[in-house]
Design an enzyme around this catalytic site. Structure first.
Site, PDB file in Angstrom:
ATOM      1  N   HIS A  97       0.948  -1.404   0.153  1.00 34.04           N
ATOM      2  CA  HIS A  97       0.028   0.027  -0.003  1.00 34.04           C
ATOM      3  C   HIS A  97       0.812   1.271   0.165  1.00 34.04           C
ATOM      4  O   HIS A  97       0.360   2.327  -0.207  1.00 34.04           O
ATOM      5  CB  HIS A  97      -0.995  -0.119   1.151  1.00 34.04           C
ATOM      6  CG  HIS A  97      -0.516   0.408   2.388  1.00 34.04           C
ATOM      7  ND1 HIS A  97      -0.107  -0.515   3.417  1.00 34.04           N
ATOM      8  CD2 HIS A  97      -0.180   1.669   2.898  1.00 34.04           C
ATOM      9  CE1 HIS A  97       0.226   0.004   4.502  1.00 34.04           C
ATOM     10  NE2 HIS A  97       0.293   1.469   4.415  1.00 34.04           N
ATOM     11  N   SER A 242       4.473   2.166   8.145  1.00 29.02           N
ATOM     12  CA  SER A 242       3.898   1.063   7.490  1.00 29.02           C
ATOM     13  C   SER A 242       5.252   0.921   6.441  1.00 29.02           C
ATOM     14  O   SER A 242       6.133   1.747   6.050  1.00 29.02           O
ATOM     15  CB  SER A 242       2.989   1.681   6.348  1.00 29.02           C
ATOM     16  OG  SER A 242       1.736   1.570   7.027  1.00 29.02           O
ATOM     17  N   GLY A 243       5.353  -0.513   6.179  1.00 29.93           N
ATOM     18  CA  GLY A 243       6.114  -1.182   5.328  1.00 29.93           C
ATOM     19  C   GLY A 243       7.543  -1.560   6.165  1.00 29.93           C
ATOM     20  O   GLY A 243       8.431  -2.190   5.560  1.00 29.93           O
TER      21      GLY A 243
HETATM   22  N1  ARG Z   1      -0.751   2.061   7.414  1.00 28.23           N
HETATM   23  C1  ARG Z   1       0.020   2.779   8.102  1.00 28.23           C
HETATM   24  C2  ARG Z   1       0.934   3.359   7.590  1.00 28.23           C
HETATM   25  O1  ARG Z   1       0.795   3.603   6.052  1.00 28.23           O
HETATM   26  C3  ARG Z   1       0.544   2.029   9.464  1.00 28.23           C
HETATM   27  C4  ARG Z   1      -0.661   1.852  10.108  1.00 28.23           C
HETATM   28  C5  ARG Z   1      -0.001   1.092  11.479  1.00 28.23           C
HETATM   29  N2  ARG Z   1      -1.409   1.305  12.178  1.00 28.23           N
HETATM   30  C6  ARG Z   1      -1.447   0.862  13.430  1.00 28.23           C
HETATM   31  N3  ARG Z   1      -2.510   1.339  14.362  1.00 28.23           N
HETATM   32  N4  ARG Z   1      -0.729   0.059  14.091  1.00 28.23           N
HETATM   33  O2  ARG Z   1       1.712   4.047   7.791  1.00 28.23           O
END
Ligand code: ARG
Length: 318
Positions: A97, A242-243
């Site tokens: 993503h 993320s990642g």
């Molecule tokens: N989707 C998020 C990003 O793009 C990370 C989300 C992690 N969320 C969490 N509550 N741990 O960085």
């Protein structure tokens, strides 16, 4: 140039890609893709102390596989979008993503050996991206198969601050005692901003039977994911993390293995909504097959461009 050269070339590439095989002493799983992995030469083997959200500044070199994936914006230059992890000299693992909106390799740079987002160290390297491989079954709505590989244009040299992480081949057994950590430059509050210094936090691995309870994620989390954080919230990853890697330390192997990729979560740091991580062991064969496909296509291109014209030339000259 004998006809046996193409198979020999492919076998050689295969051998190179398989890397070192696991020895039983190095349980729970295999080595990295090639050579040594999961060691932190700049700091003591085991991270200690605190339990991102609820995190603290990481010591320099604490997470030598941590990558900052940055995208280019006109007027702004490169800026941090997501985390990633170095899994071999020229490969970064990340979440699909992170790059789905911008799949053009030329827009990205991978920064490795970074501590402060805006202050490079002498050992910090920035590499351009040659190719991006997104899992073909990635689904944004469910976060299923949120995995991607980034191939760098150049190989990274390892040093005390730049090291690859180990990738498990089979799901390691994670108990309450297994120390697991997240790291990243993401937000430190749900609607907040990121820290400039890399943050780290120790997380609990939360069993799916708890994570899938009705008042938690209510059965939406599959076996291909790991829930991690803390039941009370407080310790979590957030936007910008993320990642990046979720790693655990295995004392018998004396190495860190990346068991998860930071992927999703409802809000950040909310009770009963821990962070969701892609279970890397499930994707080891996908990673291997992507690399093999690449190697084969490079091998074929090599043959087409160099060997076949070379043979034709020989025929015309002789
Ligand atoms: N989707 C998020 C990003 O793009 C990370 C989300 C992690 N969320 C969490 N509550 N741990 O960085």
């Amino acid at each position: 140039m004998g006809p046996g050269l193409l198979p020999a070339l492919l076998v050689l590439l295969l051998v190179l890609l398989r890397g070192e095989e696991a020895s039983p002493r190095r349980s729970p799983a295999s080595q990295s893709l090639v050579g040594a992995c999961g060691r932190r030469p700049a700091v003591s083997e085991l991270a200690t102390g605190s339990r991102i959200i609820g995190g603290r500044d990481a010591p320099r070199g604490a997470w030598p596989w941590q990558v900052s994936l940055q995208i280019y914006h006109i007027h702004v230059g490169y800026h941090h979008v997501c985390g990633g992890s170095l899994i071999s000299h020229n490969l970064v693992l990340t979440a699909a993503h992170c790059i789905r909106k911008n799949r053009d390799p030329e827009m990205w740079t991978a920064v490795i050996g970074l501590h402060h987002l805006y202050k490079d160290d002498s050992y910090t390297v920035k590499h351009q991206v040659k190719d991006i491989l997104i899992h073909s079954d990635f689904e944004l709505a469910t976060n299923n198969n949120d995995v991607a590989l980034i191939i760098l244009t150049k190989s990274v040299k390892y040093n005390a601050y730049i090291q690859p992480v180990c990738l498990p081949k089979t799901s390691p057994v994670l108990t309450d005692e297994t120390p697991c950590y997240i790291s990243g430059w993401g937000n430190t509050k749900e609607n907040g901003v990121g820290e400039h210094i890399l943050q780290e936090a120790q997380v609990d691995i939360i069993p799916l039977r708890i994570c899938n309870k009705l008042d938690w994620y209510a059965g939406t989390i599959s076996l291909k994911m790991i829930c991690a954080g803390s039941a009370s919230g407080k310790i979590d990853s957030c936007q910008g993390d993320s990642g990046g890697p979720l790693v655990c330390y295995f004392p018998n192997a004396t190495r860190y293995y990346q068991v998860g990729i930071t992927s999703a979560g409802i809000g950040c740091g909310r009770p009963k909504y821990p962070g969701l991580y892609v279970r890397t062991a499930n994707y080891r064969s996908w990673i291997d097959s992507q690399l093999l496909n690449k190697a084969i296509s490079v091998g074929i291109q090599f043959v087409l461009f160099f060997l076949i014209p070379g043979r034709m030339l020989l025929h015309t000259v002789l």
